[in-house]
Every structure is written in C-alpha cells, then in structure tokens.
Write a protein that holds these residues in place. Structure first.
Motif, mmCIF file in Angstrom:
data_model
loop_
_atom_site.group_PDB
_atom_site.id
_atom_site.type_symbol
_atom_site.label_atom_id
_atom_site.label_comp_id
_atom_site.label_asym_id
_atom_site.label_seq_id
_atom_site.Cartn_x
_atom_site.Cartn_y
_atom_site.Cartn_z
ATOM 1 N N LEU A 45 0.815 -1.207 0.000
ATOM 2 C CA LEU A 45 0.000 0.000 0.000
ATOM 3 C C LEU A 45 0.851 1.261 0.000
ATOM 4 O O LEU A 45 0.398 2.316 -0.432
ATOM 5 C CB LEU A 45 -0.957 -0.010 1.190
ATOM 6 C CG LEU A 45 -2.078 -1.041 1.113
ATOM 7 C CD1 LEU A 45 -2.932 -0.993 2.376
ATOM 8 C CD2 LEU A 45 -2.933 -0.814 -0.110
ATOM 9 N N ASP A 46 2.101 1.152 0.496
ATOM 10 C CA ASP A 46 3.000 2.303 0.454
ATOM 11 C C ASP A 46 3.384 2.663 -0.973
ATOM 12 O O ASP A 46 3.633 3.822 -1.283
ATOM 13 C CB ASP A 46 4.274 2.023 1.253
ATOM 14 C CG ASP A 46 4.025 2.003 2.750
ATOM 15 O OD1 ASP A 46 2.980 2.531 3.165
ATOM 16 O OD2 ASP A 46 4.872 1.475 3.478
ATOM 17 N N ALA A 47 3.448 1.674 -1.843
ATOM 18 C CA ALA A 47 3.878 1.917 -3.223
ATOM 19 C C ALA A 47 2.721 2.204 -4.162
ATOM 20 O O ALA A 47 2.948 2.591 -5.311
ATOM 21 C CB ALA A 47 4.658 0.708 -3.736
ATOM 22 N N LEU A 48 1.504 2.057 -3.709
ATOM 23 C CA LEU A 48 0.357 2.187 -4.603
ATOM 24 C C LEU A 48 0.162 3.618 -5.096
ATOM 25 O O LEU A 48 -0.023 3.850 -6.301
ATOM 26 C CB LEU A 48 -0.913 1.690 -3.910
ATOM 27 C CG LEU A 48 -2.161 1.622 -4.769
ATOM 28 C CD1 LEU A 48 -1.950 0.665 -5.918
ATOM 29 C CD2 LEU A 48 -3.349 1.196 -3.947
ATOM 30 N N ALA A 49 0.210 4.588 -4.222
ATOM 31 C CA ALA A 49 -0.002 5.982 -4.636
ATOM 32 C C ALA A 49 1.079 6.473 -5.595
ATOM 33 O O ALA A 49 0.752 7.103 -6.612
ATOM 34 C CB ALA A 49 -0.100 6.884 -3.419
ATOM 35 N N PRO A 50 2.376 6.192 -5.367
ATOM 36 C CA PRO A 50 3.368 6.617 -6.359
ATOM 37 C C PRO A 50 3.209 5.934 -7.713
ATOM 38 O O PRO A 50 3.429 6.558 -8.753
ATOM 39 C CB PRO A 50 4.706 6.247 -5.717
ATOM 40 C CG PRO A 50 4.448 6.176 -4.272
ATOM 41 C CD PRO A 50 3.037 5.729 -4.136
ATOM 42 N N PRO A 99 6.351 11.797 2.744
ATOM 43 C CA PRO A 99 7.782 11.676 2.425
ATOM 44 C C PRO A 99 8.446 10.475 3.085
ATOM 45 O O PRO A 99 9.327 9.849 2.503
ATOM 46 C CB PRO A 99 8.382 12.986 2.937
ATOM 47 C CG PRO A 99 7.260 13.933 2.975
ATOM 48 C CD PRO A 99 6.036 13.120 3.265
ATOM 49 N N ASP A 100 8.030 10.136 4.306
ATOM 50 C CA ASP A 100 8.590 8.952 4.962
ATOM 51 C C ASP A 100 8.228 7.680 4.201
ATOM 52 O O ASP A 100 8.990 6.721 4.175
ATOM 53 C CB ASP A 100 8.083 8.844 6.399
ATOM 54 C CG ASP A 100 8.610 9.950 7.281
ATOM 55 O OD1 ASP A 100 9.695 10.492 6.950
ATOM 56 O OD2 ASP A 100 7.951 10.274 8.277
ATOM 57 N N GLN A 101 7.072 7.680 3.580
ATOM 58 C CA GLN A 101 6.643 6.546 2.777
ATOM 59 C C GLN A 101 7.581 6.366 1.575
ATOM 60 O O GLN A 101 7.965 5.245 1.250
ATOM 61 C CB GLN A 101 5.214 6.791 2.297
ATOM 62 C CG GLN A 101 4.650 5.783 1.372
ATOM 63 C CD GLN A 101 3.257 6.182 0.925
ATOM 64 O OE1 GLN A 101 2.698 7.173 1.370
ATOM 65 N NE2 GLN A 101 2.701 5.409 0.037
ATOM 66 N N MET A 102 7.979 7.464 0.939
ATOM 67 C CA MET A 102 8.897 7.376 -0.192
ATOM 68 C C MET A 102 10.282 6.915 0.259
ATOM 69 O O MET A 102 10.950 6.163 -0.439
ATOM 70 C CB MET A 102 8.999 8.728 -0.907
ATOM 71 C CG MET A 102 7.745 9.104 -1.644
ATOM 72 S SD MET A 102 7.253 7.908 -2.880
ATOM 73 C CE MET A 102 8.593 8.015 -4.024
ATOM 74 N N VAL A 103 10.718 7.336 1.457
ATOM 75 C CA VAL A 103 12.009 6.894 1.975
ATOM 76 C C VAL A 103 11.984 5.396 2.223
ATOM 77 O O VAL A 103 12.948 4.683 1.911
ATOM 78 C CB VAL A 103 12.367 7.677 3.259
ATOM 79 C CG1 VAL A 103 13.580 7.087 3.951
ATOM 80 C CG2 VAL A 103 12.599 9.130 2.922
ATOM 81 N N ARG A 104 10.886 4.880 2.744
ATOM 82 C CA ARG A 104 10.772 3.441 2.977
ATOM 83 C C ARG A 104 10.789 2.664 1.665
ATOM 84 O O ARG A 104 11.260 1.531 1.618
ATOM 85 C CB ARG A 104 9.485 3.134 3.740
ATOM 86 C CG ARG A 104 9.545 3.498 5.198
ATOM 87 C CD ARG A 104 8.365 2.907 5.960
ATOM 88 N NE ARG A 104 7.072 3.277 5.407
ATOM 89 C CZ ARG A 104 6.331 4.293 5.832
ATOM 90 N NH1 ARG A 104 6.773 5.055 6.799
ATOM 91 N NH2 ARG A 104 5.169 4.547 5.288
ATOM 92 N N LEU A 105 10.287 3.256 0.594
ATOM 93 C CA LEU A 105 10.301 2.569 -0.690
ATOM 94 C C LEU A 105 11.690 2.543 -1.311
ATOM 95 O O LEU A 105 12.064 1.574 -1.960
ATOM 96 C CB LEU A 105 9.327 3.253 -1.670
ATOM 97 C CG LEU A 105 7.857 3.058 -1.403
ATOM 98 C CD1 LEU A 105 7.047 3.899 -2.367
ATOM 99 C CD2 LEU A 105 7.479 1.611 -1.532
#
Length: 113
Positions: A45-50, A99-105
């Motif tokens: 789900l973290d990668a879905l929006a990007p 932004p933390d979500q993008m760092v985790r990806l």
C-alpha cells in the motif's frame, strides 16, 4: 451595426465540439481506477499511490503526444485539456504521498520481512 447581429450566437449555428473527448477522459479514469484496484494485490500500500501517480503522468504524456500529431488539429486543444487534467490529478495525488513513505520505498531495509 455589426455588433447587434446576434445570428452568430444562435445555438444551432455554433461549431461542433470534437467528439470522443469526454469518452476518452472517462475511459482513462476508469482504467486508472481498475489498475489501482488490481495493483493492490501485487504491491504494498506504500507503493500504490506513487505507482498510480506515475501512471497518470505517463497517460497524460501519451495523450499530449497524440494531440501533437499533425492530422489531429481539431481535437488538439481538447486532448491537451485532458492531458492537463490528468497531470493535475497526478500532482494532487503526489502531494498526499508521505515523504517517509517514499524513503521506505527507496531505502533498503535491514529488517527481515
């Protein structure tokens, strides 16, 4: 006097708008929704929006490129409008990405899953 001649504003004499633009926009939004729902099963789900934002940007770029084809002059402005709306939606979606979500990806995790 020329400005009192209102025959040009008659709705029957108005130029026809290029057809298929509303349908194109509706189909693209439905395809994006279906792709987003299908991708939920395959990506986190973290990668879905990007991914959906990138898909919207890619679709907008392809529509804008298609609008620049020389034989498509009548629909050029309408297709560029659709590309602009898709870009606007993609930017709006990318604003809500944490932004933390993008760092985790991007950063590799040392923790085992």
């Amino acid at each position: 006097m020329a400005f009192t001649d209102r025959s040009f504003t008659d709705r029957n004499d108005a130029p026809a708008t290029p057809g298929g633009v509303k349908e194109l926009f509706a189909v693209i939004l439905l395809m994006t929704l279906a792709a987003g729902l299908a991708l939920r099963a395959f990506v986190s789900l973290d990668a879905l929006a990007p991914i959906v934002a990138t898909l919207l940007f890619a679709l907008a770029a392809s529509i804008a490129g298609g609008a620049l084809i020389p034989h498509n002059r009548k629909r050029r402005a309408a297709w560029l409008d659709v590309a602009g709306v898709l870009t606007f939606i993609g930017v709006g979606l990318s604003i809500v990405i944490d932004p933390d979500q993008m760092v985790r990806l991007v950063m590799p995790s040392d923790q085992p899953d």
